[in-house]
Scaffold this motif. Sequence first.
Motif, PDB file in Angstrom:
ATOM      1  N   GLU A   6       0.809  -1.204   0.000  1.00 41.12           N
ATOM      2  CA  GLU A   6       0.000   0.000   0.000  1.00 41.12           C
ATOM      3  C   GLU A   6       0.848   1.261   0.000  1.00 41.12           C
ATOM      4  O   GLU A   6       0.525   2.237  -0.646  1.00 41.12           O
ATOM      5  CB  GLU A   6      -0.912  -0.002   1.243  1.00 41.12           C
ATOM      6  N   THR A   7       1.909   1.242   0.755  1.00 43.49           N
ATOM      7  CA  THR A   7       2.724   2.455   0.844  1.00 43.49           C
ATOM      8  C   THR A   7       4.148   2.147   0.389  1.00 43.49           C
ATOM      9  O   THR A   7       4.590   0.995   0.410  1.00 43.49           O
ATOM     10  CB  THR A   7       2.790   2.987   2.302  1.00 43.49           C
ATOM     11  N   ASP A   8       4.847   3.212   0.039  1.00 44.50           N
ATOM     12  CA  ASP A   8       6.233   3.044  -0.404  1.00 44.50           C
ATOM     13  C   ASP A   8       7.109   2.487   0.714  1.00 44.50           C
ATOM     14  O   ASP A   8       8.001   1.674   0.472  1.00 44.50           O
ATOM     15  CB  ASP A   8       6.805   4.386  -0.866  1.00 44.50           C
ATOM     16  N   ASP A   9       6.835   2.944   1.933  1.00 49.47           N
ATOM     17  CA  ASP A   9       7.654   2.458   3.053  1.00 49.47           C
ATOM     18  C   ASP A   9       7.466   0.952   3.228  1.00 49.47           C
ATOM     19  O   ASP A   9       8.425   0.219   3.469  1.00 49.47           O
ATOM     20  CB  ASP A   9       7.292   3.191   4.353  1.00 49.47           C
ATOM     21  N   GLU A  10       6.216   0.517   3.121  1.00 50.93           N
ATOM     22  CA  GLU A  10       5.958  -0.927   3.237  1.00 50.93           C
ATOM     23  C   GLU A  10       6.662  -1.685   2.107  1.00 50.93           C
ATOM     24  O   GLU A  10       7.237  -2.749   2.318  1.00 50.93           O
ATOM     25  CB  GLU A  10       4.454  -1.204   3.176  1.00 50.93           C
ATOM     26  N   THR A  11       6.588  -1.109   0.917  1.00 44.31           N
ATOM     27  CA  THR A  11       7.237  -1.773  -0.223  1.00 44.31           C
ATOM     28  C   THR A  11       8.737  -1.889   0.030  1.00 44.31           C
ATOM     29  O   THR A  11       9.335  -2.955  -0.174  1.00 44.31           O
ATOM     30  CB  THR A  11       6.976  -0.981  -1.528  1.00 44.31           C
ATOM     31  N   ARG A  60       5.108   6.595  -6.822  1.00 47.91           N
ATOM     32  CA  ARG A  60       4.916   5.156  -6.895  1.00 47.91           C
ATOM     33  C   ARG A  60       4.756   4.733  -8.328  1.00 47.91           C
ATOM     34  O   ARG A  60       4.207   5.429  -9.153  1.00 47.91           O
ATOM     35  CB  ARG A  60       3.669   4.756  -6.106  1.00 47.91           C
ATOM     36  N   ARG A  62      -2.982   1.010  -7.235  1.00 46.15           N
ATOM     37  CA  ARG A  62      -3.389   0.112  -6.157  1.00 46.15           C
ATOM     38  C   ARG A  62      -4.695  -0.580  -6.508  1.00 46.15           C
ATOM     39  O   ARG A  62      -5.516  -0.845  -5.650  1.00 46.15           O
ATOM     40  CB  ARG A  62      -3.503   0.914  -4.863  1.00 46.15           C
TER      41      ARG A  62
END
Length: 541
Positions: free
Chosen positions: A278-283, A392, A396
């Motif tokens: 969902e988020t860049d940090d998670e990716t 990104r 999504r």
Amino acid sequence: MNTTVTMEKPWPQVHPATSLKETCKYVTKNSQLGDGQFSVVKECMNVQTRDRYAMKLVHKNTIKGKLWLIQREVTLLKKVSNRIRQLEHAHSTTRDTFEGHHHVLQLFDFFETPKNIVLVTQLCSSGDLYDKVIQAGSLDVASQVKPYTACLLSALDFLHENGVVHRDIKSENVLFRLRVRGDEVKPAKFANYDHTAHDLILADFGLATELTARDDELREYVGTLSYIAPEIVRCKGIEKLPPSEGRCVPPYGTSVDIWALGVLSYFMMTGYMPFDCETDDETRKCIKDGDYYIDEELHSDPKPEVQHFWNFILSCFTVDSSKRPLAKDLKSHPFVREYFHRTGNQESFPGDMQMKRSRSSSSIHSIGPPSRSTSSSSIISLGRVDSRPVSRVNSRERNLNKIRETLKKTLSMTSISRSTDFNSHSSENKVFSTFKLDPQPPTNCLMNGCFSLTPESRSNFNTSPALSRNNSTNDVRLITPTDEGVADLTRQTTVSNPCSSQSIPLHTTTAPKLVTTPKMKHHATFDIMMGEDEDDEDEVI
Ligand SMILES: Nc1ncnc2c1ncn2[C@@H]1O[C@H](COP(=O)(O)OP(=O)(O)OP(=O)(O)O)[C@@H](O)[C@H]1O
């Protein structure tokens, strides 16, 4: 995928005047093949040879302060293209199905105009891999994912062997070339895979760099988020660290391309991205942890090629880059090795039993088909360039099945027979397994990045036109108003294009402008048709 063999030599009707013999002159179509952050790409034709190319026009205004990026791209493409030609001249081929150097975008010419830096490259007008995957939903593992992966592996092996790391391997940068020779059509008996793999070209060297001795210090946070390796993720924000701390971040090398190849193969196979969340940090976290989404159903498919695929992915996604296999090692992986000539040394790869599962799979992973990566979604956070926010790559979209149903088309594989054993690698099947590089660069192409054809007249893209021209020592005659060829050319206002019935305008101001500069050389004549854009009015060099 349109793989029509194009043999005709359409568009400009230039008088076959001998006076144009040494002139390298291009005309472009009005329509664009594509565009990037810094450039517009159009189809062009050398009016003398009638060979068709892609012309990348990088407007100088868009690269103010970043000229070095284009210089680096040109330098690399030039190096690579020269190497390709060396291999061609030496008739150097392997017994592999794909010749890596045939699958890397070739630079034929480059020069500078008052407004643009212009790169003339191989024409890849048959679409790109991104569109191919999105239109199909996902690709067929045996006939498409395998040969495309093998072909890219072969291209990467060639680049890496020559000290070049691409750093932006992604489906949008994998193009399909225009076929220019009729004899490239493969006989059906060898077509046990999608032979468009032979048209595959790795393009966009905008982020590529050469691995010189100095570059054991590659620590730039560059690439496209979904495709970057953990070692690149660890470089995020490095430019803000004090130098002493920055040097503690481990540098990276060619293995970042292997990671990205794994991502790309995964995308071909599934139609979505392995690490996207969902988020860049998670990716970024998933990338650092090597935590990718695994579709249980696909994973448990007992077909050997599917199992080999997962194992190949596992090898590419080795988080420790020092343990990640090199391109040359992966050529002996069971997933792709049928396309490569077997050597005695067979690399061992982790067995399927060792495959780990994604820990968090569906809960955080975004498994919708990605949206096309625009150029601005490439991360370019280099010390010398203003950092841009990282956008990104992937949308999504969640409704994967619905979209797949809409997009999925039945792949036409009717001509595919499974009878050929490529492991046998007879020289006979080699004949049809790869292509001859074509067209040859025009004999009077520049390849020295200047306004003239003479090697003495080099330009670093900052050389003023007048200086560059003055330095030319080529003994060529000047164009005069009575020059028959130019007169013929300039008399025309439009040329009918038999292919598209579109009129290709040829401007009428070329000759008068040319003859007003006494020292200007005949060779330095380029007509660049820029279409309707007001800023892109005709340029004469
Ligand atoms: N040789 C080619 N033949 C056909 N189309 C091309 C060719 N080169 C580039 N294109 C098209 O033009 C687009 C932009 O080209 P390219 O990616 O090289 O430009 P760029 O400015 O470096 O882009 P980016 O901002 O993504 O780095 C490509 O996505 C592709 O669609």
